[in-house]
Scaffold this motif. Structure first.
Motif, PDB file in Angstrom:
ATOM      1  N   ILE A  37     -31.448   6.280 -12.958  1.00 16.63           N
ATOM      2  CA  ILE A  37     -31.824   7.074 -14.138  1.00 16.63           C
ATOM      3  C   ILE A  37     -30.658   7.998 -14.516  1.00 16.63           C
ATOM      4  O   ILE A  37     -30.288   8.117 -15.694  1.00 16.63           O
ATOM      5  N   GLY A  38     -30.059   8.626 -13.497  1.00 15.87           N
ATOM      6  CA  GLY A  38     -28.932   9.550 -13.751  1.00 15.87           C
ATOM      7  C   GLY A  38     -27.780   8.809 -14.413  1.00 15.87           C
ATOM      8  O   GLY A  38     -27.190   9.284 -15.401  1.00 15.87           O
ATOM      9  N   THR A  39     -27.454   7.605 -13.904  1.00 12.64           N
ATOM     10  CA  THR A  39     -26.350   6.826 -14.464  1.00 12.64           C
ATOM     11  C   THR A  39     -26.640   6.469 -15.922  1.00 12.64           C
ATOM     12  O   THR A  39     -25.765   6.592 -16.805  1.00 12.64           O
ATOM     13  N   THR A  40     -27.876   6.048 -16.188  1.00  9.32           N
ATOM     14  CA  THR A  40     -28.260   5.655 -17.558  1.00  9.32           C
ATOM     15  C   THR A  40     -28.135   6.851 -18.509  1.00  9.32           C
ATOM     16  O   THR A  40     -27.610   6.723 -19.637  1.00  9.32           O
ATOM     17  N   ARG A  41     -28.606   7.982 -18.012  1.00 13.39           N
ATOM     18  CA  ARG A  41     -28.564   9.186 -18.857  1.00 13.39           C
ATOM     19  C   ARG A  41     -27.098   9.559 -19.162  1.00 13.39           C
ATOM     20  O   ARG A  41     -26.750   9.830 -20.316  1.00 13.39           O
ATOM     21  N   ASN A  42     -26.247   9.521 -18.151  1.00 12.79           N
ATOM     22  CA  ASN A  42     -24.827   9.845 -18.376  1.00 12.79           C
ATOM     23  C   ASN A  42     -24.196   8.873 -19.376  1.00 12.79           C
ATOM     24  O   ASN A  42     -23.445   9.270 -20.272  1.00 12.79           O
ATOM     25  N   HIS A  43     -24.560   7.613 -19.183  1.00 12.42           N
ATOM     26  CA  HIS A  43     -24.031   6.574 -20.064  1.00 12.42           C
ATOM     27  C   HIS A  43     -24.417   6.855 -21.525  1.00 12.42           C
ATOM     28  O   HIS A  43     -23.563   6.813 -22.435  1.00 12.42           O
ATOM     29  N   ALA A  44     -25.708   7.182 -21.742  1.00 15.11           N
ATOM     30  CA  ALA A  44     -26.222   7.447 -23.090  1.00 15.11           C
ATOM     31  C   ALA A  44     -25.520   8.679 -23.682  1.00 15.11           C
ATOM     32  O   ALA A  44     -25.112   8.680 -24.861  1.00 15.11           O
ATOM     33  N   ASN A  45     -25.354   9.701 -22.861  1.00 15.43           N
ATOM     34  CA  ASN A  45     -24.715  10.933 -23.354  1.00 15.43           C
ATOM     35  C   ASN A  45     -23.260  10.677 -23.738  1.00 15.43           C
ATOM     36  O   ASN A  45     -22.776  11.203 -24.747  1.00 15.43           O
ATOM     37  N   MET A  46     -22.567   9.864 -22.912  1.00 13.73           N
ATOM     38  CA  MET A  46     -21.178   9.539 -23.230  1.00 13.73           C
ATOM     39  C   MET A  46     -21.088   8.798 -24.559  1.00 13.73           C
ATOM     40  O   MET A  46     -20.230   9.062 -25.407  1.00 13.73           O
ATOM     41  N   LEU A  47     -22.033   7.885 -24.739  1.00 16.75           N
ATOM     42  CA  LEU A  47     -22.078   7.086 -25.984  1.00 16.75           C
ATOM     43  C   LEU A  47     -22.285   7.994 -27.191  1.00 16.75           C
ATOM     44  O   LEU A  47     -21.580   7.881 -28.220  1.00 16.75           O
ATOM     45  N   LEU A  48     -23.231   8.933 -27.045  1.00 15.86           N
ATOM     46  CA  LEU A  48     -23.522   9.844 -28.158  1.00 15.86           C
ATOM     47  C   LEU A  48     -22.297  10.721 -28.455  1.00 15.86           C
ATOM     48  O   LEU A  48     -21.966  10.975 -29.631  1.00 15.86           O
ATOM     49  N   GLY A  49     -21.612  11.147 -27.385  1.00 12.61           N
ATOM     50  CA  GLY A  49     -20.405  11.972 -27.546  1.00 12.61           C
ATOM     51  C   GLY A  49     -19.344  11.207 -28.320  1.00 12.61           C
ATOM     52  O   GLY A  49     -18.669  11.737 -29.227  1.00 12.61           O
ATOM     53  N   THR A  50     -19.187   9.916 -27.990  1.00 17.81           N
ATOM     54  CA  THR A  50     -18.194   9.084 -28.675  1.00 17.81           C
ATOM     55  C   THR A  50     -18.548   8.945 -30.150  1.00 17.81           C
ATOM     56  O   THR A  50     -17.683   9.089 -31.034  1.00 17.81           O
ATOM     57  N   ILE A  51     -19.824   8.718 -30.450  1.00 19.84           N
ATOM     58  CA  ILE A  51     -20.263   8.574 -31.855  1.00 19.84           C
ATOM     59  C   ILE A  51     -19.972   9.870 -32.602  1.00 19.84           C
ATOM     60  O   ILE A  51     -19.453   9.874 -33.722  1.00 19.84           O
ATOM     61  N   GLU A  52     -20.312  10.994 -31.909  1.00 15.77           N
ATOM     62  CA  GLU A  52     -20.136  12.308 -32.541  1.00 15.77           C
ATOM     63  C   GLU A  52     -18.663  12.493 -32.935  1.00 15.77           C
ATOM     64  O   GLU A  52     -18.339  12.896 -34.058  1.00 15.77           O
ATOM     65  N   LYS A  53     -17.763  12.125 -31.985  1.00 15.32           N
ATOM     66  CA  LYS A  53     -16.332  12.296 -32.265  1.00 15.32           C
ATOM     67  C   LYS A  53     -15.894  11.367 -33.393  1.00 15.32           C
ATOM     68  O   LYS A  53     -15.088  11.741 -34.270  1.00 15.32           O
ATOM     69  N   SER A  54     -16.436  10.162 -33.419  1.00 14.66           N
ATOM     70  CA  SER A  54     -16.022   9.171 -34.426  1.00 14.66           C
ATOM     71  C   SER A  54     -16.405   9.610 -35.834  1.00 14.66           C
ATOM     72  O   SER A  54     -15.630   9.423 -36.779  1.00 14.66           O
ATOM     73  N   ILE A  55     -17.571  10.209 -35.949  1.00 13.93           N
ATOM     74  CA  ILE A  55     -18.030  10.543 -37.313  1.00 13.93           C
ATOM     75  C   ILE A  55     -17.490  11.898 -37.765  1.00 13.93           C
ATOM     76  O   ILE A  55     -17.547  12.237 -38.945  1.00 13.93           O
ATOM     77  N   PHE A  56     -16.969  12.685 -36.827  1.00 11.69           N
ATOM     78  CA  PHE A  56     -16.583  14.045 -37.148  1.00 11.69           C
ATOM     79  C   PHE A  56     -15.514  14.082 -38.263  1.00 11.69           C
ATOM     80  O   PHE A  56     -15.646  14.808 -39.253  1.00 11.69           O
ATOM     81  N   ASN A  57     -14.474  13.243 -38.099  1.00 10.21           N
ATOM     82  CA  ASN A  57     -13.379  13.264 -39.081  1.00 10.21           C
ATOM     83  C   ASN A  57     -13.869  12.886 -40.478  1.00 10.21           C
ATOM     84  O   ASN A  57     -13.567  13.560 -41.470  1.00 10.21           O
ATOM     85  N   SER A  58     -14.634  11.829 -40.547  1.00  9.46           N
ATOM     86  CA  SER A  58     -15.146  11.358 -41.853  1.00  9.46           C
ATOM     87  C   SER A  58     -15.992  12.427 -42.502  1.00  9.46           C
ATOM     88  O   SER A  58     -15.927  12.662 -43.726  1.00  9.46           O
ATOM     89  N   MET A  59     -16.789  13.113 -41.694  1.00 12.68           N
ATOM     90  CA  MET A  59     -17.674  14.145 -42.238  1.00 12.68           C
ATOM     91  C   MET A  59     -16.823  15.298 -42.766  1.00 12.68           C
ATOM     92  O   MET A  59     -17.122  15.889 -43.806  1.00 12.68           O
ATOM     93  N   ARG A  60     -15.727  15.635 -42.046  1.00 12.92           N
ATOM     94  CA  ARG A  60     -14.877  16.736 -42.475  1.00 12.92           C
ATOM     95  C   ARG A  60     -14.263  16.424 -43.864  1.00 12.92           C
ATOM     96  O   ARG A  60     -14.107  17.294 -44.701  1.00 12.92           O
ATOM     97  N   LEU A  61     -13.955  15.127 -44.077  1.00 16.43           N
ATOM     98  CA  LEU A  61     -13.374  14.739 -45.367  1.00 16.43           C
ATOM     99  C   LEU A  61     -14.451  14.500 -46.429  1.00 16.43           C
ATOM    100  O   LEU A  61     -14.169  14.153 -47.569  1.00 16.43           O
ATOM    101  N   GLY A  62     -15.694  14.620 -46.008  1.00 15.28           N
ATOM    102  CA  GLY A  62     -16.836  14.430 -46.925  1.00 15.28           C
ATOM    103  C   GLY A  62     -17.038  12.969 -47.251  1.00 15.28           C
ATOM    104  O   GLY A  62     -17.650  12.618 -48.264  1.00 15.28           O
ATOM    105  N   ASN A  63     -16.537  12.066 -46.348  1.00 15.95           N
ATOM    106  CA  ASN A  63     -16.649  10.623 -46.595  1.00 15.95           C
ATOM    107  C   ASN A  63     -17.966  10.097 -46.008  1.00 15.95           C
ATOM    108  O   ASN A  63     -18.029   9.561 -44.910  1.00 15.95           O
ATOM    109  N   THR A  64     -19.037  10.266 -46.706  1.00 17.96           N
ATOM    110  CA  THR A  64     -20.380   9.898 -46.232  1.00 17.96           C
ATOM    111  C   THR A  64     -20.483   8.392 -46.030  1.00 17.96           C
ATOM    112  O   THR A  64     -21.141   7.930 -45.083  1.00 17.96           O
TER     113      THR A  64
END
Ligand code: ADP
Length: 493
Positions: A37-64
């Motif tokens: 369960i711990g491994t799965t949770r870490n995996h999911a959190n890492m994935l969400l962190g990666t998505i967050e970083k990926s969309i951050f730049n586009s959002m800053r430029l207002g590129n919806t």
């Protein structure tokens, strides 16, 4: 089955092992689950962190549009069941599934944000379980251009991560643990049973079988210990015990055989002696008569008459020995009657007092009054008392004290009249004491050695007993016990 000790030991061990191995397995299963369960949770959190970083730049430029494209790309990963951004009011603004845009976010996802919780596990619509993660998007001055600076949280990034695969793994791990536990238990149970049967049950069966052979009288049976363990020692002990038993039995048989032989010889000798005694008695009577006639031919004071008298006295001794021998071989039938022991003693001791050897002997009589009458053969008891008292008198060659005591005692739940005859003679040495009741044992030149054996025989015929105690240098004491019959008439004064 439960009567058998071996079965009980096996069962008890298997139960104990099942318990131990079961607890151990459960503990490991629990740890394995927590780890998964711990491994799965870490995996999911890492994935969400990666998505967050990926969309951050586009959002800053207002590129919806680019944000939408990124979400659609990652949202098709096989374990992500949904990824979206919803407004703080709960309206989905961007989603990997464009059909969701404009709708309200799942209340369960929204409630996480509303309650300020970052993750939760829910039941998905398709029946599987999902891990829902929410991460508020906090506004900074780069966001003010599009979102104004009125709000601190401008949106919520939400991802639903399927736990189906994790549960499949969990199930497989549990199954593996349970199956391996049963296999281990099976091996252990078989192992214990084999050990018990091979090293305990079979040797015990062998011991039992040998013991029953010994019980049936076969003392040649022996066991071959295979191991040098406790069972082996038990077998050695058994062998030693049977060996000793066999030796003892052999000795007993030899002794018994000797006794039988001796008894047989004694019986023949006894018969011969009785026959001889009869043969001797008649000629002796003849010789005695002839000597008496011959002695009359010589005047008083003639030396030859003295010799004749000597011969006569020796013939008398021979006659007594022959009579004793005959009596010992075949005592007469007793004639029982109730008798007063004190009276009997007084009369008998009168004879003793007349005896020439009693000259320097004093006597003390301590006869208890009111003794019950005893059921005996008067003549036989007189003979016993006379013999014992004369022996005492003969023992006190230098003179001494003869004491006769009567009383009543309780022994072996019965009442007895006791007669004790003691002297102050030299006493009897232990080696002599051991033999005085043996026929023909005598320390006297003129003795026959039949007096005391006859006395003991007569006492036994009268239901009583005769015992002796002696201390060398102090004298001897003979104790006669006679039973008092239940219906004994009155008491004797
Ligand atoms: P006998 O009188 O013919 O020797 P008994 O059987 O009466 O045969 O006695 C056996 C032996 O017991 C005697 O020879 C004597 O050594 C011993 N004995 C018996 N009574 C006494 C006694 N009161 N004191 C010492 N020795 C005794």
């Amino acid at each position: 089955m439960f009567r058998s000790l071996i079965s009980r030991i096996i069962l008890f061990n298997v139960l104990l092992l099942s318990l131990g191995v079961g607890i151990f397995t459960l503990f490991h299963l629990y740890r394995e689950q927590a780890h998964l369960i711990g491994t799965t949770r870490n995996h999911a959190n890492m994935l969400l962190g990666t998505i967050e970083k990926s969309i951050f730049n586009s959002m800053r430029l207002g590129n919806t549009a680019e944000v939408q494209a990124i979400l659609e790309t990652v949202g098709h990963g096989h374990r992500i069941t949904g990824v979206r951004i919803f407004s703080p009011d709960g309206i989905i603004m961007t989603s990997a599934n464009p059909s969701e845009i404009g709708r309200r976010a799942d209340p369960r996802d929204y409630s996480l944000f509303a309650e300020n919780i970052t993750e939760g596990v829910f039941q998905a619509d398709n029946g599987g379980r999902v891990l829902a993660l929410v991460r508020p998007i906090v506004s900074d001055e780069r966001c003010f251009r599009c979102h104004g600076n009125g709000r601190k949280v401008i949106g919520v990034l939400n991802m639903d991560f399927s736990l189906a695969e994790m549960y499949i793994q969990l199930r497989e791990t549990s199954q593996l643990f349970v199956v391996s536990t049963f296999i281990i238990l099976g091996f252990l149970a078989v192992g214990i049973s084999v050990v018990m049967i091979r090293f305990l049950r079979r040797p015990l069966e062998k011991i039992t079988q040998c013991m029953s052979q010994v019980e049936d009288g076969d003392l040649t049976v022996r066991m071959q210990p295979v191991q040098n363990d406790e069972i082996g020692q038990l077998m050695d002990g058994f062998n030693a015990m049977v060996g000793n038993l066999s030796r003892a039995q052999g000795e007993l048989e030899r002794y018994h055989y000797q006794q039988m032989e001796r008894a047989d010889r004694l019986a023949s000798v006894g018969e011969m002696a009785a026959g001889l005694a009869h043969e001797i008695k008649n000629p002796l009577a003849g010789i005695s008569g002839a000597i008496s006639v011959l002695s009359d031919d010589y005047p008083e004071g003639d030396q030859r008459r003295e010799i004749m008298l000597q011969i006569q006295s020796q013939i008398g001794r021979l006659d007594k020995t022959v009579n004793d021998l005959l009596y010992f071989g075949k005592p007469g039938q007793p004639e029982f009657a109730f008798a007063d022991i004190n009276d009997l003693l007084k009369q008998t001791l009168l004879f003793v007092a007349q005896h020439p050897e009693s000259r320097d002997i004093n006597r003390i009589d301590e006869l208890t009054r009111d003794l019950p009458a005893v059921w005996i053969d008067l003549k036989q008891l007189q003979q016993v008392v006379l013999n014992i008292a004369l022996n005492a008198v003969q023992a006190m060659t230098e003179g001494g004290m003869l004491t006769v005591v009567t009383d009543q005692v309780q022994r072996d739940s019965g009442t007895w009249v006791r007669i004790r005859i003691s002297d102050t003679g030299p006493g009897i040495k232990p080696e002599v004491l051991a033999k005085i009741f043996t026929p023909f044992f005598t320390t006297k030149n003129q003795g026959t050695g039949l007096g005391l054996p006859i006395c003991r025989q007569l006492m036994e015929h009268n239901g009583g007993s005769l015992e002796v105690e002696s201390e060398v240098g102090k004298g001897a004491q003979f104790t006669l016990l006679l039973p008092v019959q239940d219906g004994a008439p009155g008491r004797c004064a």
